[in-house]
Scaffold this active site. Sequence first.
Site, PDB file in Angstrom:
ATOM      1  N   LYS A  44      -8.276  -2.815  16.102  1.00 45.62           N
ATOM      2  CA  LYS A  44      -7.192  -2.521  17.048  1.00 45.62           C
ATOM      3  C   LYS A  44      -7.541  -3.022  18.456  1.00 45.62           C
ATOM      4  CE  LYS A  44      -4.858  -1.002  13.716  1.00 45.62           C
ATOM      5  NZ  LYS A  44      -4.676   0.279  13.071  1.00 45.62           N
TER       6      LYS A  44
HETATM    7  C1  LIG Z   1      -4.240   1.098  11.784  1.00 41.94           C
HETATM    8  C2  LIG Z   1      -2.940   1.776  11.590  1.00 41.94           C
HETATM    9  C3  LIG Z   1      -2.836   3.141  11.275  1.00 41.94           C
HETATM   10  C4  LIG Z   1      -4.039   3.969  10.912  1.00 41.94           C
HETATM   11  O1  LIG Z   1      -4.998   3.993  11.886  1.00 41.94           O
HETATM   12  P1  LIG Z   1      -6.437   4.596  11.532  1.00 41.94           P
HETATM   13  O2  LIG Z   1      -7.044   4.866  12.879  1.00 41.94           O
HETATM   14  O3  LIG Z   1      -7.164   3.546  10.768  1.00 41.94           O
HETATM   15  O4  LIG Z   1      -6.225   5.833  10.752  1.00 41.94           O
HETATM   16  C5  LIG Z   1      -1.605   3.727  11.240  1.00 41.94           C
HETATM   17  N1  LIG Z   1      -0.484   3.011  11.485  1.00 41.94           N
HETATM   18  C6  LIG Z   1      -0.529   1.693  11.745  1.00 41.94           C
HETATM   19  C7  LIG Z   1       0.741   0.978  12.027  1.00 41.94           C
HETATM   20  C8  LIG Z   1      -1.749   1.028  11.799  1.00 41.94           C
HETATM   21  O5  LIG Z   1      -1.801  -0.287  12.050  1.00 41.94           O
END
Ligand SMILES: *Cc1c(COP(=O)(O)O)cnc(C)c1O
Length: 393
Positions: free
Chosen positions: A196
């Site tokens: 991210k």
């Molecule tokens: C990455 C992601 C999640 C989950 O995030 P985590 O921190 O890995 O639990 C949820 N929604 C979207 C759209 C994502 O890209």
Amino acid sequence: MSKPSTVVRPVRSKERFLVFGRPTIEDAEIAEVVDSLKKCWLGTGPKVARFEREFAAYAGAPHSVAMHSCTAALHLSILAAGLKPGDEVITTPLTFCATVNAILHAGATPVLADVDRKTMNLDPERVEAALTPRTRAILPVHFAGRPCDMDALTDLARRKQLVMIEDCAHAIETRYKGKQAGLFGDFGCFSFYATKNITTGEGGMVLTKDESKAAQLKMLALHGMSKDAWKRFSDDGYKHYSVVELGFKYNMMDLQAAIGLHQLPRIEQWHARRAEVWQAYDRAFASLPVERPAPPEPDTRHALHLYTLLVDEGRARLTRDEFLSAMTAHNIGVGVHYLSVPEHPFYQRTFGWKPEHFPNAMEIGRRTVSIPLSAGLSDEDVADVITAVKSVL
Ligand SMILES: *Cc1c(COP(=O)(O)O)cnc(C)c1O
């Protein structure tokens, strides 16, 4: 994936494989983690509290609760919203499975509404068409970092008295008409997963305007123990704790926050770098047989989390999966965001969903490829991606 691809001469060597979504970790993060290790304070503690304060300050949010993932943040937000079994939550089919799974883990029922073909975000008219007497919440995802149509969605939520939980996993820098994503509804859930825009390894955060909801989230994230239970690990002597609800083990560790603390100050600088890369891609791919991301809507700010190309199989004489294989053969990492949720057997089996029911999400999911967009890409990396895409297409 379809047949393996061979390319005559790879743009990069195997040793220099360009990892998709590679995070940037600098000396400050490493030193801060070492500091935590040396102090032997690994779990939830002062660094998590500081990370919560500093993230809230960046976003201009009154309250913030750190979690070990965005999935946990979504799950607990739905619980804290008071949703009960049978309550329906409308969300998008073009998202990571975690969005839908969180609704299910909270005991509510997910209902999908198709996306707008151009923005790839929830189409407010289709959300309205999906309303039933049991609809209790809307869960928009700001896909790729592009804000959803928040005027229409917040208006709908107000008219129908629906809870709004924003999935801001892609949307740290996202603004809509000057307002930060995550603050439109009742809860905004962020991710600090390794790929991210900023990372804590694994990590998540809920932003909320409601102080009592923030306290409830904090309690639910740590076994349902009464407020500030972690203080029992402090030097002030033993304190009894009370379990007041059935909670979860969703707390963030100081080791995670230690990384995040040094990522936070670089959010804007990294966003600016991704904007440069984005513009270079837009220029380079203008004449290729692919569809590029739509330009951002006026008076909005795109977080530039994913740069997605839609492969035009007819014009490119190449399927999407062949494109993925060819990029990999050039030693460039690629991603798919996302095969639409109804493509997966679990949801088909459980809800009878079919991809054809959500044709826009289906089409995007079957044609899309994400190419590297990390802030850490060098000019040479970007040139390699461009050369590879041009040679494949
Ligand atoms: C990455 C992601 C999640 C989950 O995030 P985590 O921190 O890995 O639990 C949820 N929604 C979207 C759209 C994502 O890209």
